[in-house]
Write an enzyme that holds these catalytic residues in place. Structure first.
Site, PDB file in Angstrom:
ATOM      1  N   GLN A 158      -4.545  49.972   4.892  1.00 36.32           N
ATOM      2  CA  GLN A 158      -3.915  50.974   4.080  1.00 36.32           C
ATOM      3  C   GLN A 158      -3.013  52.033   4.669  1.00 36.32           C
ATOM      4  O   GLN A 158      -2.017  52.272   4.280  1.00 36.32           O
ATOM      5  CB  GLN A 158      -4.775  51.423   2.705  1.00 36.32           C
ATOM      6  CG  GLN A 158      -5.142  50.260   1.810  1.00 36.32           C
ATOM      7  CD  GLN A 158      -6.534  49.955   2.085  1.00 36.32           C
ATOM      8  OE1 GLN A 158      -6.920  49.964   3.202  1.00 36.32           O
ATOM      9  NE2 GLN A 158      -7.217  49.626   0.902  1.00 36.32           N
TER      10      GLN A 158
ATOM     11  N   ASP B 112     -11.306  57.966  -5.706  1.00 35.85           N
ATOM     12  CA  ASP B 112     -11.397  57.061  -6.931  1.00 35.85           C
ATOM     13  C   ASP B 112     -12.172  57.449  -8.153  1.00 35.85           C
ATOM     14  O   ASP B 112     -11.994  56.943  -9.132  1.00 35.85           O
ATOM     15  CB  ASP B 112     -11.620  55.653  -6.205  1.00 35.85           C
ATOM     16  CG  ASP B 112     -10.367  55.257  -5.523  1.00 35.85           C
ATOM     17  OD1 ASP B 112      -9.885  54.512  -5.856  1.00 35.85           O
ATOM     18  OD2 ASP B 112     -10.328  55.501  -4.420  1.00 35.85           O
TER      19      ASP B 112
ATOM     20  N   ASN C 130     -14.517  57.316  -2.249  1.00 34.75           N
ATOM     21  CA  ASN C 130     -13.020  57.035  -1.934  1.00 34.75           C
ATOM     22  C   ASN C 130     -13.074  55.970  -0.757  1.00 34.75           C
ATOM     23  O   ASN C 130     -14.130  55.255  -0.644  1.00 34.75           O
ATOM     24  CB  ASN C 130     -12.728  58.229  -1.076  1.00 34.75           C
ATOM     25  CG  ASN C 130     -10.965  58.167  -0.841  1.00 34.75           C
ATOM     26  OD1 ASN C 130     -10.137  57.866  -1.602  1.00 34.75           O
ATOM     27  ND2 ASN C 130     -10.653  58.439   0.344  1.00 34.75           N
TER      28      ASN C 130
END
Length: 350
Positions: free
Chosen positions: A194, A235, A245
């Site tokens: 990502q 998150d 996370n």
């Protein structure tokens, strides 16, 4: 940056397919519940705030489809809500958004038109609120950034991951907007990349200097004095400040502590789960082993045992502060997190 990653127009939901970036910018139309769930699970859309927004729109799309089939009722929507919540269980924003959707239609069960209208309106409201929230997070976080800073980040937390400019990357964008010269070290964020695929691409779109590194290079950079601050997203955040996370975040926090570098989390208040006392209670999603094997072009077979959690948990004692739309929450987290709306007046950061 005028790239709209989530669009809802004329009752049609479109997302920028993040699995194709940076090679191709292609929008995918999500026409029904199964496509929304697949998009979330496959990471076509990702980032806790963005997942919540898309899930909210997804429930509205499902209601429209059920109405057309004359099968719309509260029970059917409740079942769909549960399916959406399970698509990515660690990201609490998803549950938060769906619970908001269900709450607005609870008293409208005898009026199908009103239920559909309420779901669409609430989804748009959640989207609009996230734009404003990201802007506030960026502004509060900008106070931590000095001219000339080298910022290290992990995973992707910008406009691809949210409904606005982002959380951790939103801080970077605000600093650049305020004419600060900043440079970002971007972790690849293996195994799905990502950082390499999304964050580096975002920063290039914005014209912000960035350098891509593999995840295991961060400690070396810190030792050489090349990192001024670490900022990541989240998150889910427990009541004591423990933060889930993307896997690899915990390692960064340990390294930052060892090298006396400030480590911050940037996240909206909707990411906090005050129903859990610590990170030990956060469910951690396990991803398919193929994500790791495909990275090295290894065919999937039974001889390879792979451990592939999507997230890790960073203890609150390794975090200097949490940047929210209300301000920067500091320690003691157990006391300050629960009192956030009371503690921060609008426009005040501490």
């Amino acid at each position: 940056m005028n790239i709209e990653t989530i669009r809802f127009k004329n009752n049609r939901l479109l997302i920028l397919d993040q699995t194709l970036l940076p090679h191709k910018q292609e929008y995918r139309t999500l026409k029904d519940l199964s496509q929304v769930i697949e998009a979330i699970k496959s990471l076509r859309v990702r980032g806790a705030p963005a997942i919540g927004i898309v899930a909210a729109y997804g429930l509205a799309i499902h209601a429209l489809n059920l109405k057309a089939l004359k099968k719309l009722d509260f029970v059917a929507l409740k079942n769909a809500a549960q399916q959406l919540k399970q698509a990515r269980p660690t990201a609490v924003n998803l549950k938060w958004a769906i619970d908001r959707q269900m709450a607005v239609i609870e008293n409208l069960q005898n009026d199908q038109d009103e239920m559909v209208s309420a779901l669409i309106h609430e989804a748009k409201t959640i989207h609009d609120e996230d734009r404003e929230t990201c802007d506030k997070i960026g502004s509060y976080g900008d106070a931590l950034i000095a001219d000339g800073f080298n910022i290290l980040t992990h995973c992707n937390t910008g406009f691809l991951a949210t409904g606005g400019i982002g959380t951790a990357l939103g801080v970077v964008y605000k600093a650049a907007e305020n004419h600060k010269k900043v440079h970002v070290f971007v972790d690849e964020t293996r195994p799905v990349g990502q950082g390499a695929r999304l964050t580096f691409w975002e920063l290039n779109q914005a014209g912000i200097p960035a350098t891509l590194i593999t995840d295991n290079m961060a400690g070396s950079l810190m030792k050489e004095g090349k990192v001024d601050i670490v900022i990541t997203g989240a998150d889910r955040i427990a009541a004591n400040g423990d933060t889930a996370n993307k896997i690899g975040t915990y390692s960064l926090a340990v390294l930052a502590k060892a090298h006396n570098i400030p480590f911050y989390i940037a996240a909206p208040y909707s990411t906090f789960d005050l129903n859990i006392d610590s990170g030990q209670q956060i469910p951690i999603e396990q991803r398919p082993k193929e994500e790791v094997l495909q990275f090295w072009n290894i065919p999937s077979n039974d001889s390879y045992q792979v451990y592939n959690p999507a997230f890790d948990v960073t203890p609150g004692d390794l975090i200097n502060g949490i940047i929210t739309e209300f301000g920067i929450i500091k320690k003691p987290f157990e006391k300050n997190i629960i009192n956030v709306p009371k503690q921060f007046n609008k426009g005040d950061a501490t």
